[in-house]
Scaffold this active site. Structure first.
Site, PDB file in Angstrom:
ATOM      1  N   CYS A  81       0.853  -0.974  -0.179  1.00 25.10           N
ATOM      2  CA  CYS A  81       0.037   0.017  -0.131  1.00 25.10           C
ATOM      3  C   CYS A  81       1.044   1.007   0.161  1.00 25.10           C
ATOM      4  O   CYS A  81       0.824   2.209  -0.824  1.00 25.10           O
ATOM      5  CB  CYS A  81      -0.866   0.045   1.193  1.00 25.10           C
ATOM      6  SG  CYS A  81      -1.624   1.457   1.222  1.00 25.10           S
ATOM      7  N   SER A  85       0.341  -9.806  -0.515  1.00 26.54           N
ATOM      8  CA  SER A  85       0.296 -10.321  -2.272  1.00 26.54           C
ATOM      9  C   SER A  85       1.214  -9.613  -3.375  1.00 26.54           C
ATOM     10  O   SER A  85       1.667  -8.761  -2.888  1.00 26.54           O
ATOM     11  CB  SER A  85      -1.129 -10.015  -2.526  1.00 26.54           C
ATOM     12  OG  SER A  85      -1.459  -8.504  -2.740  1.00 26.54           O
ATOM     13  N   GLU A 115      -9.539  -6.478 -22.214  1.00 22.84           N
ATOM     14  CA  GLU A 115     -10.154  -7.062 -21.101  1.00 22.84           C
ATOM     15  C   GLU A 115     -10.911  -8.373 -21.602  1.00 22.84           C
ATOM     16  O   GLU A 115     -11.796  -8.248 -22.709  1.00 22.84           O
ATOM     17  CB  GLU A 115     -11.342  -5.926 -20.515  1.00 22.84           C
ATOM     18  CG  GLU A 115     -12.351  -6.429 -19.508  1.00 22.84           C
ATOM     19  CD  GLU A 115     -11.772  -7.416 -18.245  1.00 22.84           C
ATOM     20  OE1 GLU A 115     -10.862  -6.665 -17.464  1.00 22.84           O
ATOM     21  OE2 GLU A 115     -12.122  -8.382 -17.846  1.00 22.84           O
ATOM     22  N   LEU A 120      -8.119  -5.248  -0.221  1.00 27.38           N
ATOM     23  CA  LEU A 120      -8.116  -3.640  -0.203  1.00 27.38           C
ATOM     24  C   LEU A 120      -7.438  -3.511   1.351  1.00 27.38           C
ATOM     25  O   LEU A 120      -7.398  -4.176   2.325  1.00 27.38           O
ATOM     26  CB  LEU A 120      -9.511  -3.238  -0.014  1.00 27.38           C
ATOM     27  CG  LEU A 120     -10.332  -3.163  -1.185  1.00 27.38           C
ATOM     28  CD1 LEU A 120     -11.745  -2.962  -0.873  1.00 27.38           C
ATOM     29  CD2 LEU A 120      -9.615  -2.209  -2.100  1.00 27.38           C
ATOM     30  N   ALA A 121      -6.642  -2.129   1.235  1.00 28.15           N
ATOM     31  CA  ALA A 121      -5.823  -1.802   2.528  1.00 28.15           C
ATOM     32  C   ALA A 121      -6.742  -1.766   3.758  1.00 28.15           C
ATOM     33  O   ALA A 121      -6.489  -2.237   4.749  1.00 28.15           O
ATOM     34  CB  ALA A 121      -5.250  -0.351   2.240  1.00 28.15           C
ATOM     35  N   HIS A 150     -25.736  22.869   1.143  1.00 26.42           N
ATOM     36  CA  HIS A 150     -25.768  23.246  -0.304  1.00 26.42           C
ATOM     37  C   HIS A 150     -24.672  24.458  -0.488  1.00 26.42           C
ATOM     38  O   HIS A 150     -24.385  25.357   0.533  1.00 26.42           O
ATOM     39  CB  HIS A 150     -27.104  23.751  -0.650  1.00 26.42           C
ATOM     40  CG  HIS A 150     -27.226  24.479  -1.844  1.00 26.42           C
ATOM     41  ND1 HIS A 150     -27.249  23.487  -2.917  1.00 26.42           N
ATOM     42  CD2 HIS A 150     -27.298  25.645  -2.251  1.00 26.42           C
ATOM     43  CE1 HIS A 150     -27.529  24.482  -3.979  1.00 26.42           C
ATOM     44  NE2 HIS A 150     -27.197  25.697  -3.645  1.00 26.42           N
TER      45      HIS A 150
HETATM   46  P1  FAD Z   1       0.692  -5.654   1.886  1.00 24.85           P
HETATM   47  O1  FAD Z   1       0.505  -4.474   1.958  1.00 24.85           O
HETATM   48  O2  FAD Z   1       1.056  -6.446   0.581  1.00 24.85           O
HETATM   49  O3  FAD Z   1       1.954  -6.118   2.779  1.00 24.85           O
HETATM   50  C1  FAD Z   1       2.740  -7.181   3.186  1.00 24.85           C
HETATM   51  C2  FAD Z   1       4.077  -7.163   3.511  1.00 24.85           C
HETATM   52  O4  FAD Z   1       4.480  -8.349   4.046  1.00 24.85           O
HETATM   53  C3  FAD Z   1       5.039  -6.558   2.354  1.00 24.85           C
HETATM   54  O5  FAD Z   1       5.678  -5.511   3.030  1.00 24.85           O
HETATM   55  C4  FAD Z   1       5.963  -7.698   2.276  1.00 24.85           C
HETATM   56  O6  FAD Z   1       7.279  -7.279   1.991  1.00 24.85           O
HETATM   57  C5  FAD Z   1       5.816  -8.621   3.806  1.00 24.85           C
HETATM   58  N1  FAD Z   1       6.441  -9.929   3.802  1.00 24.85           N
HETATM   59  C6  FAD Z   1       5.908 -10.865   2.852  1.00 24.85           C
HETATM   60  N2  FAD Z   1       6.519 -11.919   3.194  1.00 24.85           N
HETATM   61  C7  FAD Z   1       7.262 -11.693   4.302  1.00 24.85           C
HETATM   62  C8  FAD Z   1       8.170 -12.703   5.269  1.00 24.85           C
HETATM   63  N3  FAD Z   1       8.248 -13.909   4.981  1.00 24.85           N
HETATM   64  N4  FAD Z   1       8.562 -11.947   6.163  1.00 24.85           N
HETATM   65  C9  FAD Z   1       8.863 -10.555   6.349  1.00 24.85           C
HETATM   66  N5  FAD Z   1       7.871  -9.895   5.568  1.00 24.85           N
HETATM   67  C10 FAD Z   1       7.207 -10.433   4.569  1.00 24.85           C
HETATM   68  N6  FAD Z   1      -5.981  -0.765  -1.735  1.00 24.85           N
HETATM   69  C11 FAD Z   1      -7.123   0.162  -1.335  1.00 24.85           C
HETATM   70  O7  FAD Z   1      -7.561  -0.072  -0.385  1.00 24.85           O
HETATM   71  N7  FAD Z   1      -6.916   1.383  -1.627  1.00 24.85           N
HETATM   72  C12 FAD Z   1      -6.411   1.687  -2.864  1.00 24.85           C
HETATM   73  O8  FAD Z   1      -6.151   2.823  -3.387  1.00 24.85           O
HETATM   74  C13 FAD Z   1      -5.244   0.583  -3.314  1.00 24.85           C
HETATM   75  N8  FAD Z   1      -4.615   1.173  -4.625  1.00 24.85           N
HETATM   76  C14 FAD Z   1      -3.731   0.012  -4.992  1.00 24.85           C
HETATM   77  C15 FAD Z   1      -2.891   0.464  -6.117  1.00 24.85           C
HETATM   78  C16 FAD Z   1      -1.952  -0.483  -6.489  1.00 24.85           C
HETATM   79  C17 FAD Z   1      -0.986   0.100  -7.756  1.00 24.85           C
HETATM   80  C18 FAD Z   1      -1.900  -1.868  -5.808  1.00 24.85           C
HETATM   81  C19 FAD Z   1      -0.733  -2.723  -6.254  1.00 24.85           C
HETATM   82  C20 FAD Z   1      -2.512  -2.175  -4.647  1.00 24.85           C
HETATM   83  C21 FAD Z   1      -3.845  -1.205  -4.185  1.00 24.85           C
HETATM   84  N9  FAD Z   1      -4.378  -1.457  -3.229  1.00 24.85           N
HETATM   85  C22 FAD Z   1      -5.297  -0.371  -2.659  1.00 24.85           C
HETATM   86  C23 FAD Z   1      -4.189  -2.626  -2.418  1.00 24.85           C
HETATM   87  C24 FAD Z   1      -3.410  -2.597  -1.240  1.00 24.85           C
HETATM   88  O9  FAD Z   1      -2.290  -2.242  -1.623  1.00 24.85           O
HETATM   89  C25 FAD Z   1      -3.734  -3.938  -0.557  1.00 24.85           C
HETATM   90  O10 FAD Z   1      -4.903  -4.544  -0.438  1.00 24.85           O
HETATM   91  C26 FAD Z   1      -2.842  -3.735   0.893  1.00 24.85           C
HETATM   92  O11 FAD Z   1      -1.537  -3.300   0.833  1.00 24.85           O
HETATM   93  C27 FAD Z   1      -2.961  -5.149   1.539  1.00 24.85           C
HETATM   94  O12 FAD Z   1      -2.259  -5.256   2.653  1.00 24.85           O
HETATM   95  P2  FAD Z   1      -1.563  -6.360   3.380  1.00 24.85           P
HETATM   96  O13 FAD Z   1      -1.145  -5.830   4.766  1.00 24.85           O
HETATM   97  O14 FAD Z   1      -2.646  -7.444   3.491  1.00 24.85           O
HETATM   98  O15 FAD Z   1      -0.322  -6.709   2.724  1.00 24.85           O
END
Ligand code: FAD
Length: 467
Positions: free
Chosen positions: A42, A146, A204, A320-321, A445
């Site tokens: 994120c 992911s 698509e 989603l974040a 408004h």
């Molecule tokens: P992540 O943010 O993927 O974090 C996982 C972390 O785990 C990473 O830093 C990785 O390095 C670490 N990791 C993995 N394996 C290990 C390990 N074995 N040891 C130590 N560290 C490890 N979501 C929204 O809600 N709004 C948005 O506007 C949005 N825009 C996006 C735009 C783009 C281009 C992309 C790619 C995604 C977007 N998303 C958005 C999706 C959002 O980024 C993800 O849903 C969110 O980051 C998921 O959070 P998470 O904590 O599950 O995992």
């Protein structure tokens, strides 16, 4: 060996928020991240950098195409991609440093390295130099997120055939770009480059863009983006993408099974993301990823190993974040003995195109499929004074309510500031409001949010006032 109440693997919005909440609740917490900066997808290569570039490209587009109508004269407007990317990097640095500050403030112990299970309570952390540290934790939360997905024939080489990560650090504005995938990420990043002058071709597989959202949204956005120069190739199945040295060549089959070829400078593969569990050592604790690569969890986000939980993109549900953050809080509070709850029906979805798209609750297609009798009320943005004042007249707000009880079941909008406006609908639905309730709330408004009141009025006996 250091011992913790909770260890969290992965510092994305799921992991770092879980760490903060665990620490607030008095749990001795460790956060393990393999990359040098905290914040995960994120903050580093997702939500925040994409919004930074969307904002920069929108300023450029407006300066070039809309300022003159507002009576602002600017000559020779130029896009400087190097500066845009540099500003984006600065935003990332500030945001990631902010997370580090919060960890220190809350006394969360941060480890940099790959976290891997040795057994159910021991985690080995291996840094880039190969040094390994073991810690023990009573409970562990897997928040490893992911990675970009792709299908055979479209493997990214990260040079010409790129993923969202490379699209966020381009060194040139491409003349032509193919985007595979008409979902959120493809349309947002496609918008960045289209606004900067790139000819964007979206390929698509589904018959519409944004196929998982209320279909009226994708239909409206298609019309708007076509005017911006986007070309859409719907119902096209990509066969192959090749790096030709100077660019890319894509071959696809259209719905008549005819071969279609497209050429461009770059091809952005944006066909979703897949859960990431590599290197976690799941086999050492008797867990395996399911056939979608995700970790299976129960309603409490607990895996089949009772002291190990998983949250965010690595488990089922919306990638989603804000969904990951809520899950982080829920697991932390459970570990502290509380009984929290997430309403998965009310996780808003936003697409940061212009106009923005935002949605919550059921779509019309879902209500029809479930046989629910509903009423729909729509209101066009062009009928709002506020929208005309700012020239943001495209789009609409749609309210879906139960035909008998009038409870709001879904709200879908494509409009300026929809990303922020959707929260009125989420709040109303959390309190199980009726369309009548929303329509009787006094809205300031002139605001864009008046469209929500008007759509709610339209859903209750077709009483919209300004149309
Ligand atoms: P992540 O943010 O993927 O974090 C996982 C972390 O785990 C990473 O830093 C990785 O390095 C670490 N990791 C993995 N394996 C290990 C390990 N074995 N040891 C130590 N560290 C490890 N979501 C929204 O809600 N709004 C948005 O506007 C949005 N825009 C996006 C735009 C783009 C281009 C992309 C790619 C995604 C977007 N998303 C958005 C999706 C959002 O980024 C993800 O849903 C969110 O980051 C998921 O959070 P998470 O904590 O599950 O995992």
């Amino acid at each position: 060996m250091s011992t913790f109440d909770v260890a969290i693997i992965g510092s994305g919005p799921g992991g770092y928020v879980a760490a903060l909440r665990c620490a607030q609740l008095g749990l001795n917490t460790a956060l393990i991240e393999k990359y040098p900066t905290l914040g995960g997808t994120c903050l580093n290569v997702g939500c925040i950098p994409s919004k930074a570039l969307l904002d920069s490209s929108e300023h450029f587009f407006n300066a070039k195409h809309n300022f003159a109508t507002h009576g602002i004269k600017v000559d020779n407007v130029e896009a400087d991609i190097t500066q845009m990317i540099a500003r984006k990097e600065e935003v990332i640095t500030q945001t990631c440093n902010g997370i580090k500050f919060l960890m220190d403030k809350n006394k969360v112990t941060v480890y940099q390295g790959v976290g891997s299970f040795v057994d159910k309570t021991t985690i080995a952390i291996k840094d880039e130099k190969g040094n390994s540290t073991n810690i023990t934790a009573k409970n562990t939360i897997i928040a490893t997120g992911s990675k970009p997905n792709f299908f055979p024939g479209m493997e990214p080489d990260k040079k010409r055939i790129i993923t969202s990560t490379e699209a966020l650090k381009m060194t040139e504005i491409p003349k032509r770009m193919i985007v595979i995938g008409g979902g959120v990420i493809g349309l947002e990043l496609g918008s960045v480059y289209a606004r900067l002058g790139t000819e964007v071709d979206v390929v698509e597989f589904a018959p519409t863009i944004l196929p998982t959202m209320d279909l009226s949204l994708g239909k409206e956005l298609t019309k708007i983006l076509k005017k911006e120069g986007f070309k859409f190739h719907l119902e096209h199945k990509v066969q192959k993408v090749e790096n030709t040295g100077k660019g890319v060549k894509l071959t696809a089959l259209n719905k008549k099974n005819e071969e279609v070829t497209l050429e461009a400078d770059y091809c952005l593969v944006a066909v979703g993301r897949k859960a990431y569990t590599e290197g976690l050592g799941l086999e050492n604790i008797g867990l395996t990823a399911n056939n979608r690569g995700q970790i299976d969890v129960n309603d409490h986000l607990q895996t089949s190993v009772p002291n190990i939980y998983a949250i965010g993109d690595v488990v089922r549900g919306a990638m989603l974040a804000h969904k990951a953050e809520e899950e982080g809080v829920v697991v932390a509070e459970q570990l502290a003995g509380q009984k929290p709850h997430i309403n998965y029906n009310l996780i808003p979805g936003v697409v940061y195109t212009w106009p923005e798209i935002a949605s919550v609750g059921k779509t019309e297609e879902e209500l029809k499929a479930a046989g629910v009798e509903y009423k729909a009320g729509s209101f066009p943005m062009k009928a709002l004074g506020r929208a005309r004042a700012s020239m943001d007249i495209t789009g609409f707000v749609k309210v879906l309510a139960d035909a008998k009880t009038d409870e709001v079941l879904g709200v879908h909008m494509i409009a300026a500031r929809a990303a922020d406006m959707i929260m009125e609908a989420v709040t109303a639905m959390e309190f199980r409001a009726s369309a009548e309730d929303i329509s009787r709330i006094c809205h300031a408004h002139p605001t864009f949010s008046e469209a929500i009141k008007e759509a709610a009025l339209a859903a209750t006996d077709n009483r919209a006032l300004h149309i």
